[in-house]
Design a protein around this motif. Structure first.
Motif, short mmCIF file in Angstrom:
data_model
loop_
_atom_site.label_atom_id
_atom_site.label_comp_id
_atom_site.label_asym_id
_atom_site.label_seq_id
_atom_site.Cartn_x
_atom_site.Cartn_y
_atom_site.Cartn_z
N GLY A 39 0.84 -1.20 0.00
CA GLY A 39 0.00 0.00 0.00
C GLY A 39 0.87 1.24 0.00
N VAL A 40 0.53 2.20 -0.85
CA VAL A 40 1.28 3.46 -0.95
C VAL A 40 0.36 4.59 -0.46
CG1 VAL A 40 2.48 5.05 -2.49
CG2 VAL A 40 2.56 2.59 -2.94
N PHE A 41 0.88 5.38 0.46
CA PHE A 41 0.14 6.50 1.05
C PHE A 41 0.89 7.79 0.77
CE2 PHE A 41 -0.80 2.68 3.35
CZ PHE A 41 -2.15 2.74 3.63
N ASN A 42 0.15 8.89 0.60
CA ASN A 42 0.81 10.18 0.38
C ASN A 42 0.35 11.26 1.36
OD1 ASN A 42 -1.73 10.65 -0.62
ND2 ASN A 42 -1.04 11.58 -2.55
N THR A 43 -0.29 10.85 2.44
CA THR A 43 -0.71 11.79 3.47
C THR A 43 -0.83 11.06 4.81
OG1 THR A 43 -2.45 13.33 4.15
CG2 THR A 43 -3.14 11.43 2.88
N LYS A 49 -5.01 2.86 7.19
CA LYS A 49 -6.39 2.38 7.24
C LYS A 49 -6.72 1.63 5.96
CE LYS A 49 -8.09 5.54 10.62
NZ LYS A 49 -8.67 6.82 10.88
N ASP A 50 -7.53 0.59 6.09
CA ASP A 50 -7.90 -0.23 4.95
C ASP A 50 -8.64 0.60 3.90
OD1 ASP A 50 -6.81 -2.52 6.03
OD2 ASP A 50 -8.69 -3.19 6.92
N LYS A 55 -2.37 3.88 -3.97
CA LYS A 55 -2.00 2.82 -4.91
C LYS A 55 -1.80 1.54 -4.14
CE LYS A 55 -1.20 5.19 -8.82
NZ LYS A 55 -1.55 4.87 -10.17
N ASN A 56 -2.13 0.42 -4.78
CA ASN A 56 -1.89 -0.90 -4.22
C ASN A 56 -1.21 -1.76 -5.27
OD1 ASN A 56 -3.30 -0.94 -1.51
ND2 ASN A 56 -4.91 -0.17 -2.83
N ASP A 77 6.01 13.00 -1.74
CA ASP A 77 6.28 12.31 -0.49
C ASP A 77 5.33 11.14 -0.34
OD1 ASP A 77 8.26 14.13 0.25
OD2 ASP A 77 6.85 15.44 1.30
N TYR A 78 5.87 10.00 0.12
CA TYR A 78 5.08 8.77 0.23
C TYR A 78 5.50 8.00 1.47
CZ TYR A 78 4.04 9.70 -4.65
OH TYR A 78 3.63 10.30 -5.82
N ALA A 79 4.66 7.05 1.85
CA ALA A 79 4.99 6.06 2.87
C ALA A 79 4.44 4.73 2.38
CB ALA A 79 4.39 6.43 4.21
N ILE A 80 5.17 3.66 2.64
CA ILE A 80 4.81 2.32 2.18
C ILE A 80 4.51 1.44 3.38
CG2 ILE A 80 5.66 0.24 0.99
CD1 ILE A 80 5.52 2.50 -0.96
N SER A 81 3.45 0.67 3.27
CA SER A 81 3.22 -0.44 4.19
C SER A 81 3.03 -1.68 3.34
CB SER A 81 2.00 -0.19 5.08
OG SER A 81 0.81 -0.30 4.34
N LEU A 82 3.46 -2.80 3.85
CA LEU A 82 3.29 -4.04 3.10
C LEU A 82 3.20 -5.21 4.05
CD1 LEU A 82 6.30 -5.52 3.07
CD2 LEU A 82 6.75 -3.82 1.35
N TYR A 83 2.62 -6.29 3.54
CA TYR A 83 2.56 -7.53 4.32
C TYR A 83 2.60 -8.71 3.38
CZ TYR A 83 -2.45 -7.93 3.22
OH TYR A 83 -3.64 -8.06 2.57
N HIS A 84 2.99 -9.85 3.93
CA HIS A 84 3.06 -11.10 3.18
C HIS A 84 1.76 -11.86 3.43
CE1 HIS A 84 5.30 -15.15 2.40
NE2 HIS A 84 4.34 -14.92 1.53
N ASP A 85 0.90 -11.86 2.43
CA ASP A 85 -0.39 -12.55 2.52
C ASP A 85 -0.14 -14.03 2.18
OD1 ASP A 85 -3.05 -13.20 2.68
OD2 ASP A 85 -3.62 -12.19 0.82
#
Length: 138
Positions: A39-43, A49-50, A55-56, A77-85
Motif C-alpha cells: 500500500g502506498v500512502f501520500n498523506t 487504514k484499509d 495505490k496498491n 512524499d510517500y509512505a509504504i506499508s506491506l505484508y506477506h499474505d
C-alpha cells in the motif's frame, strides 16, 4: 523531415512520463507462497487504514527476496506499508492483540514498538529513481 523529428522529440519530452522509478526489494520472506501486498500512502490522514492507500500493488512470492519496480508514482512524499499474505485471503491476519501474524514491513524499515508507526516515521521523498530495501518483520 528534421523539423518533424524535432517536433516529436519536443512533444515526447514535454508530455512524456516524468515519473521516477521506485524499486522495492522485499527481504526476509519466510514462506514461498502467497503474495506481498503493498500500500502506498501520500498523506498522514488515514495512514494505514484499509482501503485508503492511493495505490496498491501485489507481488507473487516464489523466492526469499522479491522486487517490484513502480513507474506510475509522480514525484512527491510517500509512505509504504506491506505484508506477506501467505494464505492469499487478501487481509493481514492478526492475533488477539492486533499484531500481524504474517510478515509485514514499512518504508524506512520502521519497527513498531507499542503501536502502528506514523506516516512521518515512514515518509520518504521520491524525486528521482529510488531503491527501498524493506525487511519483513515476523
Amino acid at each position: 523531415m528534421k523539423i518533424l523529428i524535432l517536433y516529436l522529440s519536443f512533444l515526447t519530452s514535454f508530455f512524456g512520463n516524468d515519473n521516477p522509478e521506485l524499486t522495492i526489494n522485499v527481504q526476509n520472506i519466510k514462506s514461498l507462497k502467497g503474495e506481498i501486498i503493498i500500500g502506498v500512502f501520500n498523506t498522514d490522514k488515514d495512514f494505514l487504514k484499509d482501503g485508503v492507500a492511493i495505490k496498491n500493488y501485489k507481488i507473487a512470492v516464489d523466492k526469499g527476496t522479491e522486487t517490484i519496480v513502480i513507474k506510475d508514482l509522480p514525484k512527491g512524499d510517500y509512505a509504504i506499508s506491506l505484508y506477506h499474505d501467505e494464505n492469499s485471503d487478501n487481509e493481514c491476519n492478526r492475533n488477539f492483540l492486533g499484531i500481524p501474524k504474517e510478515g509485514y514491513g514499512f518504508s524506512n524499515n520502521v519497527k513498531p514498538k507499542f503501536s502502528a508507526p506514523s506516516y512521518k516515521d515512514c515518509k520518504f521523498t521520491l524525486v528521482e529513481n529510488k531503491v527501498l530495501d524493506i525487511v519483513l518483520l515476523h
